[in-house]
Design a protein around this motif. Structure first.
Motif, PDB file in Angstrom:
ATOM      1  N   SER A 165      81.274  34.921  47.187  1.00  0.00           N
ATOM      2  CA  SER A 165      82.215  35.653  48.037  1.00  0.00           C
ATOM      3  C   SER A 165      81.780  35.654  49.496  1.00  0.00           C
ATOM      4  O   SER A 165      80.585  35.621  49.794  1.00  0.00           O
ATOM      5  CB  SER A 165      82.299  37.115  47.577  1.00  0.00           C
ATOM      6  N   HIS A 166      82.756  35.674  50.374  1.00  0.00           N
ATOM      7  CA  HIS A 166      82.497  35.940  51.795  1.00  0.00           C
ATOM      8  C   HIS A 166      83.683  36.705  52.352  1.00  0.00           C
ATOM      9  O   HIS A 166      84.809  36.583  51.847  1.00  0.00           O
ATOM     10  CB  HIS A 166      82.250  34.639  52.577  1.00  0.00           C
ATOM     11  N   HIS A 167      83.420  37.485  53.383  1.00  0.00           N
ATOM     12  CA  HIS A 167      84.515  38.182  54.048  1.00  0.00           C
ATOM     13  C   HIS A 167      85.428  37.171  54.718  1.00  0.00           C
ATOM     14  O   HIS A 167      85.007  36.057  55.089  1.00  0.00           O
ATOM     15  CB  HIS A 167      83.969  39.171  55.078  1.00  0.00           C
ATOM     16  N   PHE A 195      87.952  39.749  51.006  1.00  0.00           N
ATOM     17  CA  PHE A 195      86.918  38.731  50.789  1.00  0.00           C
ATOM     18  C   PHE A 195      87.394  37.752  49.725  1.00  0.00           C
ATOM     19  O   PHE A 195      88.392  37.986  49.040  1.00  0.00           O
ATOM     20  CB  PHE A 195      85.584  39.382  50.396  1.00  0.00           C
ATOM     21  N   THR A 196      86.666  36.656  49.605  1.00  0.00           N
ATOM     22  CA  THR A 196      87.026  35.655  48.599  1.00  0.00           C
ATOM     23  C   THR A 196      86.246  35.899  47.312  1.00  0.00           C
ATOM     24  O   THR A 196      85.157  36.486  47.326  1.00  0.00           O
ATOM     25  CB  THR A 196      86.691  34.233  49.081  1.00  0.00           C
ATOM     26  N   ILE A 197      86.820  35.434  46.218  1.00  0.00           N
ATOM     27  CA  ILE A 197      86.051  35.249  44.986  1.00  0.00           C
ATOM     28  C   ILE A 197      86.223  33.771  44.638  1.00  0.00           C
ATOM     29  O   ILE A 197      87.354  33.311  44.447  1.00  0.00           O
ATOM     30  CB  ILE A 197      86.553  36.158  43.849  1.00  0.00           C
ATOM     31  N   ALA A 235      93.879  32.373  55.603  1.00  0.00           N
ATOM     32  CA  ALA A 235      93.618  32.432  54.161  1.00  0.00           C
ATOM     33  C   ALA A 235      92.509  31.433  53.837  1.00  0.00           C
ATOM     34  O   ALA A 235      92.119  30.622  54.678  1.00  0.00           O
ATOM     35  CB  ALA A 235      94.884  32.077  53.395  1.00  0.00           C
ATOM     36  N   ASP A 236      91.983  31.487  52.636  1.00  0.00           N
ATOM     37  CA  ASP A 236      90.956  30.544  52.171  1.00  0.00           C
ATOM     38  C   ASP A 236      91.105  30.462  50.655  1.00  0.00           C
ATOM     39  O   ASP A 236      90.611  31.334  49.931  1.00  0.00           O
ATOM     40  CB  ASP A 236      89.576  31.060  52.581  1.00  0.00           C
ATOM     41  N   ILE A 237      91.812  29.458  50.216  1.00  0.00           N
ATOM     42  CA  ILE A 237      92.191  29.364  48.800  1.00  0.00           C
ATOM     43  C   ILE A 237      91.749  28.006  48.257  1.00  0.00           C
ATOM     44  O   ILE A 237      91.873  26.995  48.948  1.00  0.00           O
ATOM     45  CB  ILE A 237      93.732  29.505  48.641  1.00  0.00           C
ATOM     46  N   ILE A 266      87.595  27.689  41.915  1.00  0.00           N
ATOM     47  CA  ILE A 266      88.843  28.468  41.979  1.00  0.00           C
ATOM     48  C   ILE A 266      88.571  29.607  42.950  1.00  0.00           C
ATOM     49  O   ILE A 266      87.616  30.371  42.764  1.00  0.00           O
ATOM     50  CB  ILE A 266      89.234  29.020  40.580  1.00  0.00           C
ATOM     51  N   GLU A 267      89.389  29.682  43.981  1.00  0.00           N
ATOM     52  CA  GLU A 267      89.114  30.659  45.042  1.00  0.00           C
ATOM     53  C   GLU A 267      90.364  31.468  45.342  1.00  0.00           C
ATOM     54  O   GLU A 267      91.427  30.906  45.606  1.00  0.00           O
ATOM     55  CB  GLU A 267      88.666  29.925  46.311  1.00  0.00           C
ATOM     56  N   ASP A 268      90.201  32.784  45.313  1.00  0.00           N
ATOM     57  CA  ASP A 268      91.300  33.681  45.658  1.00  0.00           C
ATOM     58  C   ASP A 268      90.847  34.665  46.722  1.00  0.00           C
ATOM     59  O   ASP A 268      89.644  34.868  46.941  1.00  0.00           O
ATOM     60  CB  ASP A 268      91.775  34.422  44.395  1.00  0.00           C
TER      61      ASP A 268
HETATM   62 MN    MN Z   1      85.745  30.269  50.934  1.00  0.00          MN
END
Ligand code: MN
Ligand code: GLY
Length: 510
Positions: A421-423, A450-452, A336-338, A476-478
């Protein structure tokens, strides 16, 4: 930690063919290992038999054949070499913890620390398909010197490792001893195109390079880059098993963020409070999964304006914000990447809330625009529209929002210089070798993740903004899954609205 000095002296691993680094003499000047025949006989005997039952086939083995078939279709008639990579020396006789190359993990389904030195070879068949064989070093017997004397591979040192039958049963792949790798990759050398994943295993790459007598160095490099490109692009959409792994990684991360919030009172009183937060997340990551998918960013106050602040040695002060960007990597190696930006004492100040809300609105606008068919780059554009507009409203932009949003302007990027964003997947920045037309310029497709992650970063020494903004950094990353008709925010269960964040923090503190 136990030194290998008493044991590793004359145990030369059979690695010359692939030119592996010879570590057999590590610490030999300190060796006190007994060498008597009596010792060897005694240590080899008196052990209970090993279990004969092979391990169960893993669920991922139902998915990896399709992944390998897609790769096979891209390179008919060519030999493809996909190494896991090898152990990397940290110092002297101590190695870094092993993590296989992500392309290897994707095609074999192996994760955690399996298996140093392993190489997957796709051998072309007459009908155009490939036959896959996994070469690795199986566990040696208890009657071998490896058992008690090899600190890198021996059971006495690092525990049980799999045999050929174990990995065959789990992965469904044909397996062979790594000793036969050189013959396998060298067969018909000069007459067949061989490609190897670049940068995965220097020794295997060098050996393949030697074998490619018919190709110039430049041609070989291009061939390998094309392989890396295809491997990256294969991962742009995730299969059902991968999506489930990503859900698990996100859920584990959400739990670990709870631990982050709980750690804040102790962090405030600590001279390196950012490390308290980092440690809180890490403890949960190791409990739930393999670890973290990248170094945690634990950034309080002005440190939050440093995009990849991983030194994490600062203080955490009440009244400030702390930005925590972290992700649990599960055993299959999906991460994950949050990011959440939290008020350290549980309540946003007015100016913090104002900046936070602008970032949240940008994320929500990006989220609302994302759907199958939209270009990846337009997710970023949607977030930028909101941020540029807010920056204009606050009187910070030297031009109007429209001018700033034009390619010739971009002044708003002073406070948001990274992409939105990135995958995401096996790598935190997944699919990074994919061609631009397959990534940035491509349309969103179901199965993409991907992230936002918009942000605004006002540094303490930024003289272009009023003082009240300075030292505030918000991101803020989801993690977003593209579905058949829209998108799903996989990390939505972690509060992101400012009121919800405050309520969540209050509840966790009890
Ligand atoms: Mn990220
Ligand atoms: N989470 C760090 C990054 O996306 O670069």
């Amino acid at each position: 930690m136990t030194s290998t000095s008493s044991t590793t002296d004359q145990n030369a691993p059979e690695t010359e063919q692939t030119g592996k680094q010879d570590v057999s003499s590590r610490g030999s000047n300190r060796s006190q290992r007994p060498t008597s025949a009596a010792f060897r006989d005694f240590i080899a005997s008196g052990w209970a038999p090993r279990e004969e039952q092979p391990p169960a086939r893993e669920q991922v083995a139902d998915y990896t054949p399709a992944r390998r078939a897609a790769l096979s279709a891209a390179f008919p008639g060519e030999r493809l070499v996909i190494p896991a990579g090898d152990l990397k020396v940290r110092s002297n006789d101590t190695d870094y913890r092993f993590r296989p190359h992500s392309a290897f993990a994707h095609l074999t389904g192996l994760g955690t620390d399996e298996e140093p030195g392993a190489v997957l070879v796709l051998e072309p068949q007459d009908e155009g398909a490939h036959e896959a064989t996994l070469y690795f070093r199986p566990q040696g017997g208890r009657d071998s010197e490896e058992f008690y004397a090899d600190a890198r591979y021996g059971e006495f040192w690092i525990g049980r490792r799999p045999g050929l039958a174990d990995i065959e049963a789990r992965t469904g792949l044909a397996c062979a001893h790594v000793d036969s790798l050189d013959d396998a990759i060298g067969k018909d050398a000069g007459q067949i195109t061989i490609r190897v994943v670049p940068g995965a295993d220097a020794a295997v790459q060098a050996r393949v390079q030697e074998l490619r007598t018919q190709m110039s160095t430049e041609e070989a490099q291009q061939a390998d880059e094309a392989l890396a490109e295809v491997l990256s692009e294969l991962r742009l959409t995730k299969d059902d098993w991968e999506i489930e792994q990503m859900r698990q990684a996100v859920d584990a991360s959400i739990d670990a963020f709870g631990e982050v919030a709980r750690s804040l009172p102790r962090a405030v009183g600590h001279p390196r409070g950012e490390r308290v937060i980092e440690g809180a997340f890490f403890a949960r990551a190791r409990e739930h999964g393999n670890g973290i998918g990248y170094d945690t960013i634990s950034a309080a106050g002005n440190h939050a304006t440093t995009l990849h602040w991983i030194r994490n040695d600062g203080q955490v002060r009440a009244g400030e914000l702390v930005l925590v960007d972290a992700g649990v990597e599960v055993d299959s190696l999906y991460t994950a990447d949050i990011t959440r930006t939290l008020p350290v004492d549980g309540t946003f100040t007015d100016i913090q809330r104002k900046v936070y809300t602008a970032v949240l609105d940008a994320a929500d606008h990006a989220f609302a625009s994302a759907r199958p068919g939209l270009r990846f780059r337009d997710v970023h554009a949607a977030a930028m529209e909101v941020l540029a507009t807010r920056l204009q409203e606050w009187g910070l932009l030297p031009v109007d929002a429209a001018t700033s949003l034009s390619p010739e302007g971009q002044q708003h990027r002073r406070w948001m210089p990274h992409g939105t964003s990135h995958h995401l997947g096996l790598d935190v920045h997944d699919c990074a070798q994919a061609r631009r037309e397959m990534y940035l310029d491509a349309e969103l497709r179901p199965g993409m993740i991907f992230t936002i992650e918009p942000g605004l970063y006002f540094k303490t020494d930024d003289l272009t903004v009023p003082e009240e903004y300075r030292g505030i950094g918000v991101r803020i990353e989801d993690d977003i899954l593209v579905t058949a008709d829209g998108v799903e925010n996989l990390s939505a269960a972690l509060p992101r609205e400012p009121d919800d964040v405050e309520a969540w923090m209050a509840a966790l503190r009890g």
